[in-house]
Design a protein around this motif. Structure first.
Motif, mmCIF file in Angstrom:
data_model
loop_
_atom_site.group_PDB
_atom_site.id
_atom_site.type_symbol
_atom_site.label_atom_id
_atom_site.label_comp_id
_atom_site.label_asym_id
_atom_site.label_seq_id
_atom_site.Cartn_x
_atom_site.Cartn_y
_atom_site.Cartn_z
ATOM 1 N N ARG A 10 -31.437 -87.449 -31.245
ATOM 2 C CA ARG A 10 -30.130 -87.155 -31.837
ATOM 3 C C ARG A 10 -29.325 -88.441 -32.044
ATOM 4 O O ARG A 10 -28.664 -88.616 -33.069
ATOM 5 N N ARG A 12 -30.558 -91.364 -32.612
ATOM 6 C CA ARG A 12 -31.127 -92.047 -33.779
ATOM 7 C C ARG A 12 -30.581 -91.436 -35.075
ATOM 8 O O ARG A 12 -30.201 -92.144 -36.002
ATOM 9 N N GLN A 13 -30.536 -90.099 -35.135
ATOM 10 C CA GLN A 13 -30.040 -89.427 -36.345
ATOM 11 C C GLN A 13 -28.648 -89.933 -36.728
ATOM 12 O O GLN A 13 -28.322 -90.071 -37.897
ATOM 13 N N LEU A 16 -28.805 -93.177 -38.846
ATOM 14 C CA LEU A 16 -29.557 -93.227 -40.103
ATOM 15 C C LEU A 16 -28.591 -93.231 -41.299
ATOM 16 O O LEU A 16 -27.468 -92.736 -41.203
ATOM 17 N N GLU A 27 -32.150 -82.052 -39.312
ATOM 18 C CA GLU A 27 -31.869 -82.893 -38.138
ATOM 19 C C GLU A 27 -32.182 -82.148 -36.841
ATOM 20 O O GLU A 27 -32.812 -82.706 -35.933
ATOM 21 N N THR A 28 -31.768 -80.890 -36.755
ATOM 22 C CA THR A 28 -32.022 -80.162 -35.504
ATOM 23 C C THR A 28 -33.517 -79.855 -35.347
ATOM 24 O O THR A 28 -34.041 -79.896 -34.232
ATOM 25 N N GLU A 31 -34.970 -83.010 -33.930
ATOM 26 C CA GLU A 31 -34.564 -83.220 -32.533
ATOM 27 C C GLU A 31 -35.325 -82.279 -31.599
ATOM 28 O O GLU A 31 -35.788 -82.684 -30.530
ATOM 29 N N CYS A 301 -37.931 -87.897 -42.629
ATOM 30 C CA CYS A 301 -36.586 -88.484 -42.647
ATOM 31 C C CYS A 301 -36.280 -89.120 -41.299
ATOM 32 O O CYS A 301 -35.799 -90.252 -41.219
ATOM 33 N N HIS A 302 -36.543 -88.380 -40.233
ATOM 34 C CA HIS A 302 -36.198 -88.854 -38.887
ATOM 35 C C HIS A 302 -36.879 -90.187 -38.572
ATOM 36 O O HIS A 302 -36.257 -91.110 -38.036
ATOM 37 N N THR A 307 -31.715 -97.328 -40.583
ATOM 38 C CA THR A 307 -30.381 -97.168 -39.998
ATOM 39 C C THR A 307 -29.377 -97.926 -40.871
ATOM 40 O O THR A 307 -29.748 -98.738 -41.728
#
Lengths: 316, 316
Positions: A10, A12-13, A16, A27-28, A31, A301-302, A307
């Motif tokens: 999370r 890291r997200q 980005l 995103e979830t 994670e 994506c993750h 970043t």
């Protein structure tokens, strides 16, 4: 579940190159996947899809317009690559295995007595568990079995209650008469098999592919492999585990919301939000395989995005 | 649209080894694609993704917390492969081109006067049209431009009416004050620019990436290439075409339902049902690229599945 890995994912997200939360459920999903895999940058190297097939004595009640031979015919179709699940696994990059479970020996008619003995139930659970590749990063589950939307309704009605009619749908194409027959059969089954433990309910109201799905879900949990369940029948198959302990399904997503009317109520009872909603009602793991593409996109994506600092983008 | 090809595609779906309609929206997506491509077994060999970027004078009104330099920084991020759209195009198998449109020369402030002259508008439409590869089988459209969720709201409010507040959302992260500012700006713009033709509205209330999207949609139509629009900003960009003639968007799907609150109302006005709904609000074509994976899955089933006769499966 590795809370530290999920929290690191999370964090890291948040760095980005996108506004916070802009990828929404992607995103979830990423994670959660990282939490189950215990790695903040977890990837899918190996995706396994398992389709379990069984036959059902309840077909004697005329609950399905297709003959029971279609189960074995469709297993042959899976093996020759001609079914929807073959195409969907190819597109989503999943290795498909099909496990027929004693197709020439249907379960007993669940409206007349228990569908399976305890020994039969445990053997099918074992077959499901043994089929799981412990080296997989994600497991897709599906099923095939003429008559098994009636089995799903019987499990849901037996374990969650409500009116029998709430859990019954058209399945592979029941007409009004067929629908009424399914409802009567499901109501009778629940009357006959009341007050059962979860394992007893799986034996009495389930079938071999349902038990195999339970076994595979448990084996995946032991190997920290997240699972994508398919639609109504697959979700209902896992319901006895939820009845035993809701935490047993914590590592499972529901791939899609089925057209079967009972599925919405069922996923609400499980506290799950299906990933996709395309008005599908096929089974075979088709909705789960579609959802795998979404999970792959979420992880791409993750793991692949730059970043703000790496890209030299001002972060507001 | 080739009705015969679409009907032949539908007839094929009825013979594939699944209950009729069991693949739900995957079936209609495949049929529509075949109709636009004029081929009952149409495939995606080449998928093109275009992201148009522009800057907006309306940023002088403080409608966005990010500085306008972020538009060029994100274009550089696209070019270096670090953005979400790069990962999503890779996963979905689309060739991405990013087209920055005079980033160092923002449009005029649409709340003070027309954003663009007619000549600027036509030049941007031409740039969009020229970017379309006539050999592509499917076109994904996206945008990037700090401030352009205000532009989207101005176009929607100007062309569809209603309260300005219905069309305004948080965009890349506006707070309550920012949201109130956006609403005032959008209301003022619509007051200033009433009674315009669709092209005049695009010039007055739009921006270069909006005009480019209109140009690309028209060029794709001429080449019989179906289009997947992205979320709120991309859909609003195409709205002037709908105002001119709803048929101009008949070959367009909306890839996903954005988290921006105005998007649901906007897609309803267009008579479209978004393919996905993941609570995303990123832009860049991200939701459209995700939807491409679903279209690919739909066509894999349509073209790759065996018929009942081929597979030797009884069809009930």
């Amino acid at each position: 579940f590795d809370i530290a890995a999920a929290e690191a994912a999370r964090a890291r997200q948040a760095h980005l190159t996108k506004p916070p939360g802009a990828l929404g459920r992607l995103e979830t999903l990423a994670e959660e996947f990282c939490g189950w895999r215990g790695d903040a940058r977890a990837e899918i190297v190996s995706a396994q899809a398992l389709v379990f097939a069984g036959n059902h004595g309840v077909c004697a009640q005329g609950v399905n317009p297709f003959p029971q031979e279609v189960t074995a015919q469709m297993v042959a179709n899976f093996e020759h690559g001609g079914a929807a699940i073959n195409q969907l696994c190819r597109v989503a990059g999943a290795r498909l295995s099909v496990i027929p479970l004693d197709l020439d020996r249907p379960t007993a008619d669940l409206s007349e007595g228990p569908a399976m003995t305890e020994a039969e139930t445990l053997a099918a659970m074992r077959a499901g568990a043994d089929a799981v590749d412990p080296a997989a990063d994600i497991l897709i589950l599906g099923e095939m079995g003429i008559g098994n939307s009636t089995v799903a309704a019987a499990l849901a009605h037996g374990l969650l209650g409500g009116e029998a009619g709430l859990w019954v749908g058209r399945g592979t194409g029941a007409d009004e008469d067929g629908l009424a027959r399914k409802e009567r059969v499901v109501a009778r089954a629940a009357e006959r098999h009341g007050g059962l433990t979860p394992l007893e309910a799986l034996a009495a109201l389930g079938g071999r592919e349902q038990a195999a799905i339970c076994g595979a879900v448990l084996a995946a949990r032991a190997a920290r492999i997240p699972v994508i369940l398919d639609g109504y029948i697959c979700t209902a198959a896992a319901l006895p585990l939820h009845a035993a302990d809701p935490a047993l399904l914590a590592h499972c997503w529901v791939g899609h919301l089925s057209r079967e009317p009972g599925h919405r109520r069922l996923v609400e009872a499980l506290g799950k939000t299906p990933i996709l909603d395309f008005d599908m009602a096929l089974g075979e793991g088709s909705g789960a395989a579609l959802a795998l593409s979404i999970l792959r996109a979420a992880l791409a994506c993750h793991n692949g995005m730059a970043t703000f600092a790496e890209a030299g983008v001002s972060d507001g």
